[in-house]
Design an enzyme around this catalytic site. Structure first.
Site, PDB file in Angstrom:
ATOM      1  N   SER A  35     -13.501 -37.398  33.387  1.00  0.00           N
ATOM      2  CA  SER A  35     -13.763 -38.817  33.567  1.00  0.00           C
ATOM      3  C   SER A  35     -13.916 -39.473  32.195  1.00  0.00           C
ATOM      4  O   SER A  35     -14.595 -38.935  31.313  1.00  0.00           O
ATOM      5  CB  SER A  35     -15.044 -39.036  34.374  1.00  0.00           C
ATOM      6  OG  SER A  35     -14.962 -38.376  35.621  1.00  0.00           O
ATOM      7  N   GLN A  85     -12.634 -45.944  38.195  1.00  0.00           N
ATOM      8  CA  GLN A  85     -12.772 -44.902  37.181  1.00  0.00           C
ATOM      9  C   GLN A  85     -11.417 -44.573  36.578  1.00  0.00           C
ATOM     10  O   GLN A  85     -10.429 -44.418  37.295  1.00  0.00           O
ATOM     11  CB  GLN A  85     -13.372 -43.638  37.793  1.00  0.00           C
ATOM     12  CG  GLN A  85     -13.644 -42.522  36.797  1.00  0.00           C
ATOM     13  CD  GLN A  85     -14.141 -41.258  37.476  1.00  0.00           C
ATOM     14  OE1 GLN A  85     -13.352 -40.504  38.038  1.00  0.00           O
ATOM     15  NE2 GLN A  85     -15.444 -41.017  37.446  1.00  0.00           N
ATOM     16  N   ASP A 131     -18.492 -39.576  42.099  1.00  0.00           N
ATOM     17  CA  ASP A 131     -17.707 -38.856  41.099  1.00  0.00           C
ATOM     18  C   ASP A 131     -16.952 -37.675  41.693  1.00  0.00           C
ATOM     19  O   ASP A 131     -16.179 -37.025  40.989  1.00  0.00           O
ATOM     20  CB  ASP A 131     -18.625 -38.385  39.958  1.00  0.00           C
ATOM     21  CG  ASP A 131     -17.866 -38.164  38.654  1.00  0.00           C
ATOM     22  OD1 ASP A 131     -16.862 -38.858  38.426  1.00  0.00           O
ATOM     23  OD2 ASP A 131     -18.287 -37.297  37.865  1.00  0.00           O
TER      24      ASP A 131
END
Length: 298
Positions: free
Chosen positions: A240, A289, A216
């Site tokens: 996100s 993502q 991430d």
């Protein structure tokens, strides 16, 4: 000089969940990126919660998660796991992460902050193919992210400097560093070497959880690159939205992994970002993502 072992201990504490009921677990929250819970923390804890419900030790091979609300770092996160399937080779789990919020009448209500589907499978032989690992300078030839911050800290507003200089829990070496304060527009492709040294030997579930945690970092920022903006750009709202990950081969996060990232497109205040983890020539994991990237009036 910071105590890196203390950072590693905090990471391990993050993934050591407390069981509070059958298939229900509690995870501690930490300030990794600010007042909202770091998405990587929720990913890591959700993987651990799902893995704790397996009757047989199977590694995760895929996960698909959605970030629904920004979590509060001042509260733990409760992970409720639903056992969807347990076959001879595959096991499927649904994980719902909740936190409590007080309504106007003073009642505690649960809010879902994250949801994930994950599948686990035994390692077995079979057909094996991958593309070649991309060629980048090795980590020993690169400067660490922490060292690179020293070059730009003078450009950071005074109230933000202490947080800007905080060391990460993951050691990162960018292949082609960019100015994090006033970046130039460039093609949305970047790569980092990363590792968590001093972690020591850990079960596969913890290794996978910490790789998800690490995935991430930087990924959603890849979509910002062609626009010449960064997370420090005034008026930027970035977060996100979802996160998927496929684990392909064994790895050791104590050692350097290459995280190769790129963005296909940005539109309608969203960017779609992709990543691949490589180690010793092997494709370890694939990540995708979508991130929110809304630029308000500056």
């Amino acid at each position: 000089m910071f105590d890196y072992k203390q950072l590693v201990d905090q990471l391990l504490d993050t993934v050591q969940l407390k069981q509070i009921d059958t298939d229900v677990f509690e995870g501690k929250s930490y300030d990794y990126v600010g007042k909202r819970i770091f998405g990587g923390q929720v990913l890591a804890q959700a993987i651990m919660a799902a893995a704790r419900t397996l009757d047989e030790d199977k590694p995760c091979h895929s996960l698909h998660g959605y970030f629904l609300l920004g979590g509060n770092i001042n509260q733990p996160v409760i992970y409720k796991v639903r056992r969807l399937r347990d076959g001879r080779s595959l096991s499927a789990r649904e994980v719902t992460a909740v936190q409590c919020k007080q309504d106007q009448q003073g009642n505690q209500i649960e809010q879902v902050v994250f949801t994930m589907m994950a599948s686990f499978s035994l390692m077995e032989g079979g057909l094996d193919y991958q593309e070649d690992m991309p060629a980048y300078p090795p980590p020993e030839d690169l400067e660490s992210e922490q060292s690179l911050k020293e070059h730009h800290v003078g450009d950071v507003p005074e109230p933000l400097r202490e947080r800007f200089m905080r060391p990460r829990h993951v050691e990162i070496k960018p292949v082609k560093p960019r100015n994090p304060v006033v970046p130039d527009p460039m093609k949305p492709k970047q790569a980092n070497w990363l590792r968590i040294p001093e972690l020591g030997e850990q079960p596969v579930a913890i290794q996978q959880a910490l790789l998800a945690f690490s995935s991430d970092y930087y990924l959603v920022g890849t979509g910002l690159m062609p626009h010449g903006i960064s997370f420090m750009t005034k008026g930027l709202q970035a977060a996100s939205i979802d996160h998927s990950m496929h684990f392909h081969r064994p790895f050791d996060i104590n050692e350097w992994l290459l995280y190769d990232m790129w963005c296909d497109t940005t539109s309608h205040s969203r960017g779609l970002n992709h990543g691949q983890f490589w180690q010793n020539g092997n494709l370890i994991a694939t990540v995708q993502q979508e991130g929110l990237m809304r630029l308000r009036d500056r």
